[in-house]
Design a protein around this motif. Sequence first.
Motif, PDB file in Angstrom:
ATOM      1  N   ALA A  96       0.911  -1.032   0.000  1.00 15.77           N
ATOM      2  CA  ALA A  96       0.100   0.239  -0.133  1.00 15.77           C
ATOM      3  C   ALA A  96       1.117   1.176   0.281  1.00 15.77           C
ATOM      4  O   ALA A  96       0.698   2.200  -1.303  1.00 15.77           O
ATOM      5  N   ALA A  97       2.162   1.364   0.730  1.00 19.37           N
ATOM      6  CA  ALA A  97       3.271   2.220   0.654  1.00 19.37           C
ATOM      7  C   ALA A  97       3.332   2.303  -0.231  1.00 19.37           C
ATOM      8  O   ALA A  97       4.070   3.650  -1.165  1.00 19.37           O
ATOM      9  N   PHE A  98       4.068   1.662  -0.828  1.00 22.92           N
ATOM     10  CA  PHE A  98       4.200   1.819  -2.556  1.00 22.92           C
ATOM     11  C   PHE A  98       3.602   2.564  -3.478  1.00 22.92           C
ATOM     12  O   PHE A  98       3.739   2.893  -3.986  1.00 22.92           O
ATOM     13  N   ALA A  99       2.788   1.860  -3.798  1.00 26.28           N
ATOM     14  CA  ALA A  99       1.257   1.956  -4.478  1.00 26.28           C
ATOM     15  C   ALA A  99       1.221   4.017  -4.052  1.00 26.28           C
ATOM     16  O   ALA A  99       0.590   4.658  -5.360  1.00 26.28           O
ATOM     17  N   ALA A 100       1.225   3.924  -2.686  1.00 28.17           N
ATOM     18  CA  ALA A 100       0.941   5.224  -2.736  1.00 28.17           C
ATOM     19  C   ALA A 100       1.884   6.405  -2.304  1.00 28.17           C
ATOM     20  O   ALA A 100       2.089   7.777  -3.113  1.00 28.17           O
ATOM     21  N   LYS A 101       2.970   6.199  -2.279  1.00 30.34           N
ATOM     22  CA  LYS A 101       3.922   7.010  -1.952  1.00 30.34           C
ATOM     23  C   LYS A 101       5.319   6.669  -2.971  1.00 30.34           C
ATOM     24  O   LYS A 101       6.407   6.877  -3.190  1.00 30.34           O
ATOM     25  N   GLY A 102       5.218   5.434  -3.434  1.00 24.30           N
ATOM     26  CA  GLY A 102       6.278   5.176  -4.711  1.00 24.30           C
ATOM     27  C   GLY A 102       7.514   4.097  -4.004  1.00 24.30           C
ATOM     28  O   GLY A 102       7.722   3.773  -2.801  1.00 24.30           O
ATOM     29  N   ALA A 103       9.003   3.990  -4.428  1.00 17.82           N
ATOM     30  CA  ALA A 103       9.473   3.520  -3.529  1.00 17.82           C
ATOM     31  C   ALA A 103      10.279   4.122  -2.813  1.00 17.82           C
ATOM     32  O   ALA A 103      11.117   3.181  -1.621  1.00 17.82           O
ATOM     33  N   GLU A 104      10.472   5.250  -2.725  1.00 15.33           N
ATOM     34  CA  GLU A 104      11.310   5.643  -1.532  1.00 15.33           C
ATOM     35  C   GLU A 104      10.772   5.865   0.034  1.00 15.33           C
ATOM     36  O   GLU A 104      11.384   5.771   0.298  1.00 15.33           O
ATOM     37  N   ALA A 105       8.877   5.189  -0.258  1.00 18.36           N
ATOM     38  CA  ALA A 105       8.733   4.728   0.926  1.00 18.36           C
ATOM     39  C   ALA A 105       9.043   3.751   1.884  1.00 18.36           C
ATOM     40  O   ALA A 105       8.536   3.328   3.009  1.00 18.36           O
ATOM     41  N   ILE A 106      10.002   2.542   1.062  1.00 20.76           N
ATOM     42  CA  ILE A 106       9.837   1.550   1.450  1.00 20.76           C
ATOM     43  C   ILE A 106      11.416   1.599   1.748  1.00 20.76           C
ATOM     44  O   ILE A 106      12.447   1.677   1.420  1.00 20.76           O
ATOM     45  N   GLN A 107      11.868   0.662   2.933  1.00 20.55           N
ATOM     46  CA  GLN A 107      12.824   0.694   3.551  1.00 20.55           C
ATOM     47  C   GLN A 107      13.579  -0.497   3.286  1.00 20.55           C
ATOM     48  O   GLN A 107      13.455  -1.872   3.606  1.00 20.55           O
ATOM     49  N   GLY A 108      14.191  -0.711   1.954  1.00 17.39           N
ATOM     50  CA  GLY A 108      14.409  -1.730   1.990  1.00 17.39           C
ATOM     51  C   GLY A 108      15.578  -2.831   2.247  1.00 17.39           C
ATOM     52  O   GLY A 108      15.731  -3.627   2.232  1.00 17.39           O
ATOM     53  N   GLY A 109      16.187  -1.525   3.259  1.00 14.81           N
ATOM     54  CA  GLY A 109      17.524  -2.896   4.135  1.00 14.81           C
ATOM     55  C   GLY A 109      16.466  -3.365   4.933  1.00 14.81           C
ATOM     56  O   GLY A 109      17.175  -4.448   5.789  1.00 14.81           O
ATOM     57  N   GLY A 110      16.113  -2.769   6.004  1.00 11.58           N
ATOM     58  CA  GLY A 110      15.365  -3.073   6.781  1.00 11.58           C
ATOM     59  C   GLY A 110      14.685  -4.562   6.688  1.00 11.58           C
ATOM     60  O   GLY A 110      14.191  -5.818   6.899  1.00 11.58           O
ATOM     61  N   LEU A 111      13.432  -4.802   5.039  1.00  7.98           N
ATOM     62  CA  LEU A 111      13.216  -5.659   4.952  1.00  7.98           C
ATOM     63  C   LEU A 111      14.102  -6.654   4.264  1.00  7.98           C
ATOM     64  O   LEU A 111      13.197  -7.618   4.749  1.00  7.98           O
TER      65      LEU A 111
END
Lengths: 78, 363
Positions: B105-120
């Motif tokens: 949902a965050a990706f759909a709303a704000k794009g990739a910059e909202a996702i913390q890839g390192g944390g994932l």
Amino acid sequence: MSAIVDVDTLLELVYSGLAAGLGLTVAFALLIYGLTRSGDMRRADRTIAAGAYAAIGVLALLACLGLVVVGLVVMTSK
Amino acid sequence: MATALAFDFTNGFHDTANVVATSISTRAMPPRVAVLMAAVLNFAGAFLSLEVAATVGKDFVDEGAITTTIVFAGLIGAIAWNLATWYFGLPSSSSHALIGGVVGAAFAAKGAEAIQGGGLLEKLMIPAVVAPLLAFTVSALAILLAYRIVGRLRPGPVNRGFRMGQVASGGLLALSHGTNDAQKTMGIITLALVAHGNIPAGEFAVPTWVIVSAASAIAVGTYAGGWRIIRTLGSRIIKMDPAQGFAAQGAGAAVILAASHVGYPLSTTHTISGGIMGAGAARRLSAVRWGVAGNIVLAWIFTLPAAAGIGAAVYGVTRVFGTGALGPMVVCVAILVLTAGALGRRVRRGSALTGEQPATDTA
């Protein structure tokens, strides 16, 4: 990759998981072994052997209880 | 809030199996007693710590990018995946479903910059590989050692002993499950409160009413019991004896608590499933039904992308109706209508669990 993955923490997890998991099962198996053999020896009137096996059982019980207490401490302190 | 608590309920009944399946399978406890004990200890465990709640709230998505609509869409994604895997009797991680839904949902709303890839990667993907492998190894070695120690004793006392041990190890597992999983919902509700402005951004503190309501929802869900998954974990992967049940539960509890000790987040589902497979494989490789195990692993792989996809789709639908409450309300009504339709069809067909058919006259 190594900057993201904390290898030391991962290794610590492997060591402590192995030690706790194996320790718990082995201690509990020794508890059953000690108590069962102690009963067998008592029925055969071998009092000293019965006492020795009972001691194994008691030590194993203490080890199990110790591991459970460590688990509870870990849960409440994280 | 209602959607978060609904997720917590599905988390409870979906994950009941992790705690009680081996005890029920080896007849260490009657089924209703086992789920009651698990429910009570899950409730108690939810009050022990708040560290996991903070992790869910901060480590996977940018806290500042979160809105209540994103949280809502993420929760619907997680609930939908939990219900789908429950329907097929597959034990999958509720935590991964929750994180996947929110990330999608965050990706759909704000794009990739909202996702913390390192944390994932660090806190979700690597633990997803480590947890089942470690539990498998610990459980396999533990059962081999246990068989060496008690192998020559009469089976009666040995089985009785391990059944009694399972009550204790199951209790420890339920308590650790409560400390982990109830907190994930607490984290999500707190995140929604931050997004709504009830809690100042940067001051991530879980209110007491959130702790009590999340603990209650997961306890009620646990008592409801996800019997399909209990059957899969308890008897469809391997046929367990009490020693194997104890080794699987003991390995699961030990690995979860060791992970808590070193600050490594593991999925309870992955850990206990790996433990059960290890206890079976150590005795005889063919004792494990690898087809069932393969389906379970596939469900684990698909959990994150599937929940993320549903979360993103639900976010898209709610945004069609603007940024207010109308979108989530429309989605909720649509879900209720679909659920009522599915339940109505199920009632007409008879019970899905038992395969009972409506009574017919016989000559």
